[in-house]
Design a protein around this motif. Structure first.
Motif, PDB file in Angstrom:
ATOM      1  N   ALA A 161      -1.383   0.106 -10.832  1.00  0.00           N
ATOM      2  CA  ALA A 161      -1.305  -1.070  -9.966  1.00  0.00           C
ATOM      3  C   ALA A 161       0.123  -1.570  -9.954  1.00  0.00           C
ATOM      4  N   GLY A 162       0.682  -1.762  -8.766  1.00  0.00           N
ATOM      5  CA  GLY A 162       2.034  -2.282  -8.748  1.00  0.00           C
ATOM      6  C   GLY A 162       2.776  -2.068  -7.452  1.00  0.00           C
ATOM      7  N   ASP A 163       4.084  -2.195  -7.545  1.00  0.00           N
ATOM      8  CA  ASP A 163       4.950  -2.288  -6.378  1.00  0.00           C
ATOM      9  C   ASP A 163       5.610  -0.951  -6.051  1.00  0.00           C
ATOM     10  N   THR A 164       5.709  -0.677  -4.760  1.00  0.00           N
ATOM     11  CA  THR A 164       6.556   0.400  -4.248  1.00  0.00           C
ATOM     12  C   THR A 164       7.539  -0.231  -3.278  1.00  0.00           C
ATOM     13  N   TYR A 165       8.834  -0.019  -3.503  1.00  0.00           N
ATOM     14  CA  TYR A 165       9.837  -0.635  -2.645  1.00  0.00           C
ATOM     15  C   TYR A 165      10.168   0.282  -1.469  1.00  0.00           C
ATOM     16  N   LEU A 166      10.138  -0.290  -0.278  1.00  0.00           N
ATOM     17  CA  LEU A 166      10.656   0.385   0.902  1.00  0.00           C
ATOM     18  C   LEU A 166      12.132   0.016   1.027  1.00  0.00           C
ATOM     19  N   LYS A 167      12.990   1.032   1.273  1.00  0.00           N
ATOM     20  CA  LYS A 167      14.434   0.803   1.262  1.00  0.00           C
ATOM     21  C   LYS A 167      15.063   1.277   2.564  1.00  0.00           C
ATOM     22  N   ASP A 168      16.246   0.736   2.857  1.00  0.00           N
ATOM     23  CA  ASP A 168      16.984   1.215   4.011  1.00  0.00           C
ATOM     24  C   ASP A 168      17.738   2.489   3.640  1.00  0.00           C
ATOM     25  N   LYS A 169      18.489   3.033   4.578  1.00  0.00           N
ATOM     26  CA  LYS A 169      19.168   4.320   4.360  1.00  0.00           C
ATOM     27  C   LYS A 169      20.221   4.245   3.265  1.00  0.00           C
ATOM     28  N   ASP A 170      20.664   3.035   2.940  1.00  0.00           N
ATOM     29  CA  ASP A 170      21.650   2.862   1.883  1.00  0.00           C
ATOM     30  C   ASP A 170      21.018   2.532   0.531  1.00  0.00           C
ATOM     31  N   GLY A 171      19.694   2.546   0.486  1.00  0.00           N
ATOM     32  CA  GLY A 171      18.998   2.280  -0.765  1.00  0.00           C
ATOM     33  C   GLY A 171      18.726   0.821  -1.058  1.00  0.00           C
ATOM     34  N   LYS A 172      18.979  -0.049  -0.101  1.00  0.00           N
ATOM     35  CA  LYS A 172      18.719  -1.474  -0.303  1.00  0.00           C
ATOM     36  C   LYS A 172      17.221  -1.754  -0.163  1.00  0.00           C
ATOM     37  N   ALA A 220      11.308  -4.248   1.308  1.00  0.00           N
ATOM     38  CA  ALA A 220       9.953  -4.778   1.208  1.00  0.00           C
ATOM     39  C   ALA A 220       9.242  -4.131   0.032  1.00  0.00           C
ATOM     40  N   SER A 221       8.287  -4.851  -0.505  1.00  0.00           N
ATOM     41  CA  SER A 221       7.477  -4.359  -1.607  1.00  0.00           C
ATOM     42  C   SER A 221       6.032  -4.228  -1.147  1.00  0.00           C
ATOM     43  N   ILE A 222       5.479  -3.027  -1.259  1.00  0.00           N
ATOM     44  CA  ILE A 222       4.075  -2.795  -0.940  1.00  0.00           C
ATOM     45  C   ILE A 222       3.315  -2.607  -2.242  1.00  0.00           C
ATOM     46  N   THR A 223       2.299  -3.423  -2.430  1.00  0.00           N
ATOM     47  CA  THR A 223       1.451  -3.312  -3.611  1.00  0.00           C
ATOM     48  C   THR A 223       0.309  -2.349  -3.320  1.00  0.00           C
ATOM     49  N   SER A 224       0.054  -1.466  -4.260  1.00  0.00           N
ATOM     50  CA  SER A 224      -1.052  -0.524  -4.117  1.00  0.00           C
ATOM     51  C   SER A 224      -1.793  -0.413  -5.436  1.00  0.00           C
ATOM     52  N   TYR A 225      -3.011   0.101  -5.328  1.00  0.00           N
ATOM     53  CA  TYR A 225      -3.865   0.321  -6.488  1.00  0.00           C
ATOM     54  C   TYR A 225      -4.347   1.763  -6.402  1.00  0.00           C
ATOM     55  N   SER A 226      -3.780   2.623  -7.258  1.00  0.00           N
ATOM     56  CA  SER A 226      -4.094   4.050  -7.223  1.00  0.00           C
ATOM     57  C   SER A 226      -5.045   4.383  -8.363  1.00  0.00           C
ATOM     58  N   THR A 276     -12.639  12.264  -4.733  1.00  0.00           N
ATOM     59  CA  THR A 276     -11.268  12.031  -4.247  1.00  0.00           C
ATOM     60  C   THR A 276     -10.568  10.997  -5.111  1.00  0.00           C
ATOM     61  N   ASP A 277      -9.259  11.164  -5.282  1.00  0.00           N
ATOM     62  CA  ASP A 277      -8.449  10.055  -5.778  1.00  0.00           C
ATOM     63  C   ASP A 277      -8.333   9.035  -4.651  1.00  0.00           C
ATOM     64  N   ILE A 278      -8.151   7.769  -5.000  1.00  0.00           N
ATOM     65  CA  ILE A 278      -8.154   6.701  -4.002  1.00  0.00           C
ATOM     66  C   ILE A 278      -6.934   5.816  -4.199  1.00  0.00           C
ATOM     67  N   VAL A 279      -6.284   5.467  -3.090  1.00  0.00           N
ATOM     68  CA  VAL A 279      -5.147   4.539  -3.111  1.00  0.00           C
ATOM     69  C   VAL A 279      -5.459   3.405  -2.136  1.00  0.00           C
ATOM     70  N   PHE A 280      -5.638   2.203  -2.656  1.00  0.00           N
ATOM     71  CA  PHE A 280      -5.831   1.012  -1.824  1.00  0.00           C
ATOM     72  C   PHE A 280      -4.462   0.381  -1.587  1.00  0.00           C
ATOM     73  N   ILE A 281      -4.140   0.107  -0.322  1.00  0.00           N
ATOM     74  CA  ILE A 281      -2.800  -0.354   0.038  1.00  0.00           C
ATOM     75  C   ILE A 281      -2.887  -1.727   0.710  1.00  0.00           C
ATOM     76  N   ASP A 282      -2.032  -2.636   0.263  1.00  0.00           N
ATOM     77  CA  ASP A 282      -1.898  -3.943   0.911  1.00  0.00           C
ATOM     78  C   ASP A 282      -0.627  -3.940   1.754  1.00  0.00           C
ATOM     79  N   PRO A 283      -0.732  -3.983   3.082  1.00  0.00           N
ATOM     80  CA  PRO A 283       0.472  -4.004   3.932  1.00  0.00           C
ATOM     81  C   PRO A 283       1.326  -5.252   3.678  1.00  0.00           C
ATOM     82  N   VAL A 284       2.545  -5.193   4.141  1.00  0.00           N
ATOM     83  CA  VAL A 284       3.484  -6.302   3.944  1.00  0.00           C
ATOM     84  C   VAL A 284       2.902  -7.590   4.535  1.00  0.00           C
TER      85      VAL A 284
END
Length: 508
Positions: free
Chosen positions: A65-76, A79-85, A150-158
């Motif tokens: 459970a936790g955050d995945t960061y979406l980044k721009d092309k320069d690595g900045k 946004a943070s997407i929380t998911s539960y895998s 199946t493995d399951i990933v629940f995703i909360d959009p921004v």
């Protein structure tokens, strides 16, 4: 990460005075901002280990459970997407599927499918359309979770759950049909990278607007040269063609596609003369009437003769459970909001929108529309409590944030110019599913619809996926349930839904 941000800020402050003089000539002084950049925290993540029996099979699994960061092309980080895998323990099986799930809204977190249907734990609410009351709510092991297949990933959009934009990123960059889908496709690619599952069978799915999102995401995943091939799409309570919901004078389609749901609701509440034994039988009658005599009458408009009008009123009253007098005054066109109020007015009750089995009591019985939706306030407290309890206590993921169950996004961008024929003026994205199926011979679709769902009526879903360009080779399968939008609140339907999806995944 904090050091990098501080270094970048320090570099900017040092460079500014040097820019004030070049070649010995004074230049305009750079202004120093009094507002420091918004700090971006490190991502949070918790890994816990559990086991349970799902579909009759004992499964040991780890939960991430936790955050995945979406980044721009320069690595900045943007946004943070929380998911539960939920991932089965042991060596990676290359043949084990992974399923990505989300809810709708737009603006809803994934708690409904997570804590109501397919997560390893679920909250129990009354299945007979009674209010969920006050806590504590039962949170139990869920034998109907799909973790056996199946493995399951629940995703909360921004903008939903704990997901959010970071730093100075404008959240509206993610609030739109296409913008949202791109961010979800980016997340899926990052997840596949991290877990080494690029060649695994893959399924995506959602509920309500989550079906809209699924169609948009399949376009982002399979519609580019960086193709992510998908084995199946799971559509629960589908809304793909929004023209049916357009409350615009002269638009007759919604009246036609809503009528079978009105008939099922009237059947459930015993408002039908010569009531058939099953809702399935009455729904079949209503479909034939809606697409035949009723559609013909509406399309004639002012050319409909008085005799034709009088002939259509008796069957229309039978299918809707509403009096001929009221229907005559409404010019044969019964809007959903009027139906919720009128069907049980003689009993002093209104019916729900998400699930028309539910009834509510308004401030008074004289109004034209209900005060609220009893099928939403009848379950929302339990789900919010369960999601917070399981995340914070069971999964040990407890950010200092409020979990946004629904309503966390604003000013959604519905523009899909460059999409299906008709562009942004005609919001129908079912053709995206048709295109994906035509270009991926292994892609199958499961559609799950509740008879008592007025938010996404079952006949509307059938209409959307019965258009030109949608393959008719048997790769779309349909399943129906005797509840509403969240059919899984009824235990019998949860078991059926779980079995239907389990079989769908195994069929690959």
């Amino acid at each position: 990460m904090k050091f990098a941000a501080l270094f970048a800020l320090t570099t900017c402050l040092i460079a500014a005075p040097l820019a004030a003089q070049q070649d010995g000539k004074p230049t305009a002084k750079a202004e120093k901002s009094d507002t420091p950049p918004t700090a971006v925290p490190d991502p949070m993540r918790s890994v816990t280990r559990h086991s349970g029996t799902f579909g009759g099979t004992r499964v040991a699994y780890r939960a991430i459970a936790g955050d995945t960061y979406l980044k721009d092309k320069d690595g900045k980080p943007l946004a943070s997407i929380t998911s539960y895998s939920y991932i089965k323990e042991g060596p990676v099986d290359p043949n084990r599927p992974v399923t990505f799930l989300w809810n709708g809204g737009p603006g809803s977190g994934s708690l409904w499918l997570h804590m109501g249907a397919f997560g390893p734990r679920r909250v129990v609410v009354p299945g007979d359309a009674r209010d969920d009351g006050a806590p504590p709510f039962p949170i139990i092991d869920n034998p109907d979770s799909l973790l056996d297949v199946t493995d399951i990933v629940f995703i909360d959009p921004v903008g939903t759950g704990f997901s959010r934009t970071l730093g100075d990123t404008d959240p509206k960059n993610y609030w739109g049909v296409t913008q949202d889908a791109k961010s979800m496709a980016d997340f899926i690619r990052l997840w596949l990278n991290e877990h080494g599952r690029w060649n695994a069978p893959k399924y995506i799915g959602g509920e309500s607007y989550g079906t809209t999102r699924s169609a948009a995401v399949i376009r982002e995943l399979e519609g580019t040269y960086t193709d992510v091939s998908i084995n199946g799409i799971i559509l629960i309570s589908s809304i793909l063609d929004f023209s049916q919901a357009a409350d615009v004078p002269g638009n007759e389609l919604g009246y036609v596609t809503n009528l079978p749901t009105m008939a099922a609701t009237a059947w459930y509440h015993n408002k039908v003369a010569d009531r058939p034994a099953t809702v399935e039988a009455f729904a079949a009658e209503a479909r034939a009437f809606a697409i035949g005599p009723y559609a013909s009458a509406l399309l004639k408009g002012n050319a409909l003769t008085e005799a034709e009008r009088e002939a259509i009123l008796p069957p229309l009253a039978r299918f809707t459970g509403v009096s001929q007098t009221y229907l005559r005054q409404a010019d044969l066109r019964l809007s959903p909001s009027r139906f919720y109020k009128e069907l049980l007015r003689d009993r002093g009750l209104t019916v729900g929108r998400l699930d028309t089995r539910y009834t509510g009591v308004d401030y008074d019985a004289a109004g034209e529309r209900p005060d609220n939706d009893p099928s939403f306030y009848g379950i929302d407290g339990a789900y919010t409590a369960a999601m917070n309890q399981w995340s914070r206590e069971g999964l040990k993921y407890s950010p200092d944030l409020t979990y946004s169950a629904i309503g966390g996004t604003r000013d959604w961008d519905w523009n899909i110019a460059g999409g299906p024929r008709g562009g942004s003026g005609y919001l129908n994205i079912a053709p995206w599913i048709g295109k994906a199926m035509r270009e991926n011979s292994g892609l199958r679709v499961l559609v799950a619809q509740g008879y008592y769902d007025f938010a996404t009526p079952f006949f509307g879903a059938e209409y959307s996926l019965n258009r030109t360009g949608i393959p008719t080779d048997g790769r779309i399968e349909w399943h129906y349930y005797e509840a509403g939008h969240m059919m899984y609140v009824r235990d019998e339907d949860l078991r059926k839904l779980s079995a239907d999806i389990r079989a769908f995944i195994r069929k690959r």
